[in-house]
Design a protein around this motif. Structure first.
Motif, PDB file in Angstrom:
ATOM      1  N   UNK A 239       0.856  -1.182   0.000  1.00 32.10           N
ATOM      2  CA  UNK A 239       0.000   0.000   0.000  1.00 32.10           C
ATOM      3  C   UNK A 239       0.899   1.241   0.000  1.00 32.10           C
ATOM      4  N   UNK A 240       0.714   2.067  -1.009  1.00 31.58           N
ATOM      5  CA  UNK A 240       1.570   3.249  -1.181  1.00 31.58           C
ATOM      6  C   UNK A 240       0.697   4.497  -1.203  1.00 31.58           C
ATOM      7  N   UNK A 241       1.113   5.522  -0.481  1.00 31.42           N
ATOM      8  CA  UNK A 241       0.419   6.810  -0.518  1.00 31.42           C
ATOM      9  C   UNK A 241       0.854   7.551  -1.787  1.00 31.42           C
ATOM     10  N   UNK A 242      -0.092   7.808  -2.673  1.00 31.39           N
ATOM     11  CA  UNK A 242       0.254   8.553  -3.883  1.00 31.39           C
ATOM     12  C   UNK A 242      -0.139  10.015  -3.795  1.00 31.39           C
ATOM     13  N   UNK A 243      -0.772  10.395  -2.702  1.00 36.22           N
ATOM     14  CA  UNK A 243      -1.028  11.803  -2.396  1.00 36.22           C
ATOM     15  C   UNK A 243      -1.331  11.898  -0.905  1.00 36.22           C
ATOM     16  N   UNK A 244      -1.595  13.091  -0.433  1.00 40.64           N
ATOM     17  CA  UNK A 244      -1.888  13.276   0.991  1.00 40.64           C
ATOM     18  C   UNK A 244      -3.226  12.666   1.386  1.00 40.64           C
ATOM     19  N   UNK A 245      -4.087  12.386   0.402  1.00 42.97           N
ATOM     20  CA  UNK A 245      -5.438  11.940   0.729  1.00 42.97           C
ATOM     21  C   UNK A 245      -5.802  10.591   0.094  1.00 42.97           C
ATOM     22  N   UNK A 246      -4.913  10.006  -0.702  1.00 40.88           N
ATOM     23  CA  UNK A 246      -5.269   8.758  -1.379  1.00 40.88           C
ATOM     24  C   UNK A 246      -4.092   7.802  -1.421  1.00 40.88           C
TER      25      UNK A 246
END
Length: 432
Positions: A239-246
């Motif tokens: 699981x990778x954060x691709x933005x601050x909200x997603x």
């Protein structure tokens, strides 16, 4: 379009020069979907076969296919601006094999090449057809198989026959887009997936052994296979954060080793044909990891299904009534490519065929399949597939027909993967 018909014209001219060696068919199928908004699908298939004995002990077989999508599914007027939607041609050698009779010994036959071997007794589907993968690219044609590189040794004796099937090349089931979806399993996170294929021949090779014995009109076979899963299973997820909200899930899929064993039988009891298949499956690896360290939750172990070992099987019967009304019924526990006992559903297939005017008209009014997800809630959990057909064969070497597909399925059913494919299909065939 012109190139396709030019190719057909050339091949038909070529076939007229050698009519004794070449044969095949030309098929055109057009589907009209009108239950979920109008859409169209039209394709033509040229299937050219060459079959020749060279002496008494060597036979060469070749099956070449040319498929042209004359019109793919169009859903919006702007689709007309994409050239890729039109006239896509595909040329393939579907099968090419060499058969050696009584070689190197009188009790041995050899076959090798790109071919197929289907041991199951069932019609439409069989969980024992595990050597050749399925071609599910067209979800409504669930009986189509893919050929692959095989080396087949058939040995004969007075006690029993032994077949050895070896394949050095792993070939997965051909799936339509969106067939496998882990997004809901992962909490609705967007998924970016990739496949891990076997790296070399040692890892991709598959071996099957069949012991075949006939007792009067009872045909039986017992088998063991060391193969791989045909549809991929999850191996690792990050699981990778691709933005601050997603976030996005980077999913790796692979094909773990599977041990298959079981038996098949078929017989005739008075006027009834009876058959059955049983397959036990042991999957080498059912677990996968979810790495959530990027969002501060560490790594957890989970599984694609609970138990490594499970069975699937079928039983069928057919009967001809009043000389021209043929009926067949089959119960299936578990479709091919489904793993884990908790994921297996039950299916009832019923087929019918009435020959009219001496076989000039073939009417199949009661073709249907019903899927059961939950025996305690038959009405609300399952799937229905209706497929009545009628075929006209008034002229030699030419036939045309109409069939209707209606699919209604609920969530967690296999038929849900082919829902919204309802259509009327018009088919014409030319045989030569």
């Amino acid at each position: 379009m012109k190139k396709f018909y030019s190719l057909i014209t050339f091949l038909l001219f070529f076939l007229n020069l050698f009519p004794s060696d070449f044969y095949g068919e030309i098929e055109n199928s057009m589907r009209i979907n009108f239950l979920q908004g109008y859409s169209f699908y039209d394709y033509s298939l040229l299937d050219l076969k060459y079959d020749r004995w060279m002496g008494d002990r060597i036979k060469f077989y070749l099956d070449v296919q040319v498929q042209t999508d004359l019109l793919t599914l169009l859903k919006r007027t702007e689709d007309l601006s994409f050239a890729d939607n039109f006239y896509n041609s595909d040329f393939r050698i579907y099968e090419t094999s060499l058969f050696l009779k009584r070689f190197p010994f009188d009790f041995v036959d050899l076959t090798f090449g790109k071919t197929y071997y289907n041991p199951g007794k069932g019609f439409i589907v069989s969980p024992v057809d595990i050597i050749n993968p399925d071609d599910l690219s067209d979800p409504l044609k669930m009986d189509r198989k893919l050929t692959k590189g095989l080396f087949i040794v058939e040995m004969y004796s007075k006690i029993f026959n032994l077949n050895i099937i070896y394949s050095p090349f792993f070939t997965p089931t051909l799936l339509p887009s969106g067939y496998i979806d882990y997004s809901e399993y992962l909490g609705g996170v967007n998924v970016k997936d990739s496949l891990i294929f076997p790296e070399d021949i040692a890892k991709s090779s598959e071996l099957f052994l069949f012991m075949i014995k006939d007792f009067n009109n009872l045909q039986t076979s017992f088998f063991y296979g060391y193969s791989r899963s045909r549809t991929p299973l999850a191996k690792n997820v990050k699981i990778i954060m691709n933005s601050s909200f997603s976030a996005i899930a980077d999913l790796q899929l692979w094909f773990p080793r599977v041990h298959n064993f079981g038996f098949t039988f078929s017989t005739v009891l008075k006027d009834f044909g009876i058959w059955g298949d049983l397959c036990g499956n042991f999957v080498s690896e059912k677990n996968f990891k979810i790495d959530m360290s990027d969002i501060g939750r560490g790594t957890v172990d989970t599984f694609n299904f609970k138990e490594k070992f499970f069975f699937n099987f079928l039983a069928g019967i057919d009967y001809t009534l009043f000389s021209n009304y043929y009926m067949t019924f089959q119960y299936v526990h578990g479709m091919r490519g489904v793993y884990g006992e908790e994921n297996i559903n039950d299916y009832f297939f019923f087929g019918s065929r009435i020959n009219l005017l001496g076989g000039k008209i073939v009417f199949e009014p009661l073709n249907f399949a019903y899927e059961i997800v939950n025996w305690k809630n038959l009405k609300n959990e399952g799937g229905l597939l209706l497929n009545p057909k009628i075929t006209f064969d008034f002229i030699d070497n030419f036939s045309f027909g109409v069939s209707f597909y209606y699919i209604k399925a609920t969530k967690n059913s296999y038929f849900d993967k082919i829902d919204k494919k309802d259509c009327v299909e018009f088919t014409t065939k030319i045989f030569f």
